[in-house]
Design a protein around this motif. Structure first.
Motif, PDB file in Angstrom:
ATOM      1  N   PHE A 129      49.192 -13.412  62.559  1.00 10.35           N
ATOM      2  CA  PHE A 129      49.577 -13.308  63.657  1.00 10.35           C
ATOM      3  C   PHE A 129      49.385 -12.086  64.575  1.00 10.35           C
ATOM      4  CE2 PHE A 129      52.892 -12.688  66.891  1.00 10.35           C
ATOM      5  CZ  PHE A 129      52.712 -13.532  67.651  1.00 10.35           C
ATOM      6  N   ASP A 130      49.826 -11.007  63.988  1.00 11.75           N
ATOM      7  CA  ASP A 130      49.566  -9.627  65.034  1.00 11.75           C
ATOM      8  C   ASP A 130      48.355  -9.379  65.196  1.00 11.75           C
ATOM      9  OD1 ASP A 130      52.493  -8.948  64.948  1.00 11.75           O
ATOM     10  OD2 ASP A 130      52.291  -8.552  62.853  1.00 11.75           O
ATOM     11  N   ARG A 131      47.364  -9.724  64.355  1.00  7.26           N
ATOM     12  CA  ARG A 131      45.929  -9.512  64.489  1.00  7.26           C
ATOM     13  C   ARG A 131      45.518 -10.518  65.955  1.00  7.26           C
ATOM     14  NH1 ARG A 131      44.740  -8.732  59.013  1.00  7.26           N
ATOM     15  NH2 ARG A 131      44.078 -10.850  58.999  1.00  7.26           N
ATOM     16  N   GLU A 132      45.811 -11.801  65.573  1.00  9.22           N
ATOM     17  CA  GLU A 132      45.322 -12.827  66.580  1.00  9.22           C
ATOM     18  C   GLU A 132      46.082 -12.404  67.862  1.00  9.22           C
ATOM     19  OE1 GLU A 132      43.025 -14.780  66.255  1.00  9.22           O
ATOM     20  OE2 GLU A 132      42.775 -13.820  64.165  1.00  9.22           O
ATOM     21  N   ALA A 133      47.183 -12.155  67.915  1.00  9.46           N
ATOM     22  CA  ALA A 133      48.028 -11.501  69.178  1.00  9.46           C
ATOM     23  C   ALA A 133      47.400 -10.356  70.082  1.00  9.46           C
ATOM     24  CB  ALA A 133      49.551 -11.224  68.754  1.00  9.46           C
ATOM     25  N   TYR A 172      53.905 -12.457  72.107  1.00  8.87           N
ATOM     26  CA  TYR A 172      54.807 -12.096  70.646  1.00  8.87           C
ATOM     27  C   TYR A 172      55.983 -13.149  70.419  1.00  8.87           C
ATOM     28  CZ  TYR A 172      52.018  -7.891  69.697  1.00  8.87           C
ATOM     29  OH  TYR A 172      50.757  -7.193  69.263  1.00  8.87           O
ATOM     30  N   ALA A 173      56.438 -13.775  71.699  1.00  4.11           N
ATOM     31  CA  ALA A 173      57.641 -14.636  71.463  1.00  4.11           C
ATOM     32  C   ALA A 173      57.129 -16.017  70.633  1.00  4.11           C
ATOM     33  CB  ALA A 173      58.015 -14.905  72.784  1.00  4.11           C
ATOM     34  N   CYS A 174      55.760 -16.013  70.463  1.00  4.92           N
ATOM     35  CA  CYS A 174      55.161 -17.370  69.765  1.00  4.92           C
ATOM     36  C   CYS A 174      54.999 -17.094  68.205  1.00  4.92           C
ATOM     37  CB  CYS A 174      53.746 -17.538  70.210  1.00  4.92           C
ATOM     38  SG  CYS A 174      53.431 -17.785  71.884  1.00  4.92           S
ATOM     39  N   ARG A 175      55.721 -16.099  67.538  1.00  2.40           N
ATOM     40  CA  ARG A 175      55.472 -15.699  66.247  1.00  2.40           C
ATOM     41  C   ARG A 175      56.014 -16.814  65.306  1.00  2.40           C
ATOM     42  NH1 ARG A 175      54.548 -10.986  63.412  1.00  2.40           N
ATOM     43  NH2 ARG A 175      55.160  -9.678  65.331  1.00  2.40           N
ATOM     44  N   GLU A 176      57.142 -17.130  65.543  1.00  2.00           N
ATOM     45  CA  GLU A 176      57.559 -18.419  64.602  1.00  2.00           C
ATOM     46  C   GLU A 176      56.829 -19.758  64.830  1.00  2.00           C
ATOM     47  OE1 GLU A 176      61.916 -18.846  65.243  1.00  2.00           O
ATOM     48  OE2 GLU A 176      62.241 -16.830  64.591  1.00  2.00           O
ATOM     49  N   ALA A 177      56.530 -19.943  66.124  1.00  2.00           N
ATOM     50  CA  ALA A 177      55.829 -21.240  66.221  1.00  2.00           C
ATOM     51  C   ALA A 177      54.541 -21.146  65.500  1.00  2.00           C
ATOM     52  CB  ALA A 177      55.669 -21.484  67.627  1.00  2.00           C
ATOM     53  N   PHE A 178      53.638 -20.044  65.796  1.00  4.24           N
ATOM     54  CA  PHE A 178      52.399 -19.696  65.065  1.00  4.24           C
ATOM     55  C   PHE A 178      52.482 -19.889  63.586  1.00  4.24           C
ATOM     56  CE2 PHE A 178      49.272 -16.900  63.037  1.00  4.24           C
ATOM     57  CZ  PHE A 178      48.076 -17.296  64.135  1.00  4.24           C
ATOM     58  N   GLN A 179      53.437 -19.274  62.885  1.00  5.08           N
ATOM     59  CA  GLN A 179      53.563 -19.431  61.709  1.00  5.08           C
ATOM     60  C   GLN A 179      54.123 -21.038  61.124  1.00  5.08           C
ATOM     61  OE1 GLN A 179      52.757 -17.087  59.273  1.00  5.08           O
ATOM     62  NE2 GLN A 179      52.858 -15.228  60.629  1.00  5.08           N
ATOM     63  N   ALA A 180      54.817 -21.545  61.811  1.00  6.18           N
ATOM     64  CA  ALA A 180      55.163 -22.950  61.692  1.00  6.18           C
ATOM     65  C   ALA A 180      53.996 -23.906  61.360  1.00  6.18           C
ATOM     66  CB  ALA A 180      56.349 -23.414  62.567  1.00  6.18           C
ATOM     67  N   VAL A 181      52.951 -23.540  62.349  1.00  8.94           N
ATOM     68  CA  VAL A 181      51.713 -24.663  62.412  1.00  8.94           C
ATOM     69  C   VAL A 181      50.617 -23.856  61.630  1.00  8.94           C
ATOM     70  CG1 VAL A 181      52.592 -25.989  64.145  1.00  8.94           C
ATOM     71  CG2 VAL A 181      51.150 -23.913  64.479  1.00  8.94           C
ATOM     72  N   LEU A 182      50.666 -22.829  60.990  1.00 10.65           N
ATOM     73  CA  LEU A 182      49.726 -22.202  60.595  1.00 10.65           C
ATOM     74  C   LEU A 182      48.855 -23.089  59.536  1.00 10.65           C
ATOM     75  CD1 LEU A 182      47.948 -19.377  60.702  1.00 10.65           C
ATOM     76  CD2 LEU A 182      49.406 -18.739  58.732  1.00 10.65           C
ATOM     77  N   ALA A 183      47.368 -23.342  59.844  1.00  8.40           N
ATOM     78  CA  ALA A 183      46.280 -24.197  58.962  1.00  8.40           C
ATOM     79  C   ALA A 183      45.685 -23.352  57.970  1.00  8.40           C
ATOM     80  CB  ALA A 183      45.710 -25.057  59.787  1.00  8.40           C
ATOM     81  N   GLU A 184      45.468 -21.945  58.640  1.00 15.52           N
ATOM     82  CA  GLU A 184      44.636 -21.096  57.672  1.00 15.52           C
ATOM     83  C   GLU A 184      45.343 -19.898  57.178  1.00 15.52           C
ATOM     84  OE1 GLU A 184      42.373 -19.173  55.467  1.00 15.52           O
ATOM     85  OE2 GLU A 184      41.606 -21.035  56.188  1.00 15.52           O
ATOM     86  N   PRO A 185      45.711 -19.760  55.813  1.00 20.53           N
ATOM     87  CA  PRO A 185      46.470 -18.609  55.598  1.00 20.53           C
ATOM     88  C   PRO A 185      46.202 -17.354  55.748  1.00 20.53           C
ATOM     89  CG  PRO A 185      46.506 -20.325  53.804  1.00 20.53           C
ATOM     90  CD  PRO A 185      45.597 -20.592  54.804  1.00 20.53           C
ATOM     91  N   THR A 186      44.730 -17.169  55.824  1.00 19.70           N
ATOM     92  CA  THR A 186      44.169 -15.800  56.179  1.00 19.70           C
ATOM     93  C   THR A 186      44.317 -15.249  57.492  1.00 19.70           C
ATOM     94  OG1 THR A 186      41.815 -16.673  56.691  1.00 19.70           O
ATOM     95  CG2 THR A 186      42.413 -16.306  54.241  1.00 19.70           C
ATOM     96  N   LEU A 187      44.756 -15.999  58.389  1.00 20.73           N
ATOM     97  CA  LEU A 187      44.958 -15.759  59.754  1.00 20.73           C
ATOM     98  C   LEU A 187      46.210 -14.912  59.916  1.00 20.73           C
ATOM     99  CD1 LEU A 187      44.068 -18.762  62.189  1.00 20.73           C
ATOM    100  CD2 LEU A 187      42.762 -16.820  61.768  1.00 20.73           C
TER     101      LEU A 187
END
Length: 308
Positions: free
Chosen positions: A30-34, A13-28
């Motif tokens: 974070f909470d679901r993938e986590a 869950y600490a990866c949230r910001e890093a996840f959003q910063a490199v997100l290539a597919e808008p439909t993904l």
């Protein structure tokens, strides 16, 4: 929740910001993938142990989900978390690669299929899909003798890449994971547990060289080439591959000299096999263009003859 799982959950869950910063597919999301990541680690005690020993690898794997744009959703079967060489890695399935190729516009449609001894498999015309007939519910279809990937490009062209099982096994035998298994049968690897999927995945990785390129597909292939040890890396090549002018000239000349569509089809099948064996992309492009030009000329002549 165990203390071990709680530690890894906090890392994810600490990866949230890093996840959003490199997100290539808008439909993904974070909470679901986590949540999918946590479920994977919760259900695999060895993977959880590896995750605790190398917590940065979990962060890297979560970030790779976003940058490549594939989901850990088990229903989609696109990607997984697997423990490998002391770290948690993002593993991409052949279905994930195919979904990525279609979603990014590299191809409009595609599929990978195994070919068994009792099946009939034939390559057809220049821009036609192959013929593959089988009895899928037969109790014994024999051994797998090959695999193929067929796709339809945005331009409407069909591209088929076949591989014999011997070609696939040659790639498997270069795999560090397979070599480790041969030395110690307790060290299972995907080539043992998921041979059919790995066979398809190998063919997809070889076939993609002939597809229109997209950044995300390139990134996924690069990731597999550099971060996994499944034996999917291509044989080393020079920085600037050189085409064989003799090979290219021979097959383009044969295509240009074809006097009928049937003859052109025969040239296409034989030439494609020879050029695929040589892994000469430049020759392939020249040969394909020659075949399409000749087909157009033969069809035009046919139409004019019928109109006369």
């Amino acid at each position: 929740m165990s203390n071990d799982l709680a530690v890894v959950t906090n890392d994810i869950y600490a990866c949230r910001e890093a996840f959003q910063a490199v997100l290539a597919e808008p439909t993904l999301n974070f909470d679901r993938e986590a949540n999918f990541a946590i479920q994977i680690l919760e259900g695999n005690s060895y993977a959880l142990k590896v995750a605790l020993q190398n917590r940065q690898s979990v962060i890297d794997a979560v970030t790779n989900i976003a940058s490549i744009g594939l989901s850990l959703n088990p229903a989609k079967k696109q990607a997984y978390f697997v423990p490998r060489k002391g770290k948690i890695c993002l593993d991409i399935s052949y279905m994930g690669l195919m979904d990525l190729a279609m979603s990014t516009g590299s191809v409009r449609w595609g599929q990978a299929k195994l070919v068994y001894e009792s099946d009939v498999f034939e390559l057809n015309g220049v821009d036609q899909p192959p013929t593959h007939t089988s009895k899928p519910f037969a109790t014994d279809r024999g051994n797998v003798v090959g695999v193929y990937v067929v796709v339809k490009t945005a331009d409407g062209d069909y591209l088929t890449h076949p591989m014999s099982i011997a070609e696939v096994m040659a790639i498997r035998d270069r795999s560090e994971a397979w070599k480790a298994y041969v030395k110690d049968k307790s060290k299972l690897c995907p080539w043992v547990t998921d041979l059919g999927e790995m066979t398809k995945k190998t063919c997809v990785k070889q076939a993609y060289k002939y597809w229109p390129k997209t950044d995300r597909l390139e990134k996924a292939i690069h990731y597999l080439n550099t971060e996994t040890d499944e034996g999917l890396k291509l044989a080393p090549v020079s920085a600037a591959p050189v085409s064989d002018p003799v090979l290219s000239q021979y097959w383009t000349s044969k295509a240009a000299a074809s006097s009928t569509l049937d003859e052109l089809q025969s040239v296409w099948v034989s030439g494609l096999a020879a050029i695929n064996a040589a892994k000469d992309m430049a020759a392939y492009e020249q040969f394909k263009a020659a075949c399409f030009d000749r087909k157009a000329a033969l069809l035009k002549a046919q139409e004019e003859g019928e109109a006369a």
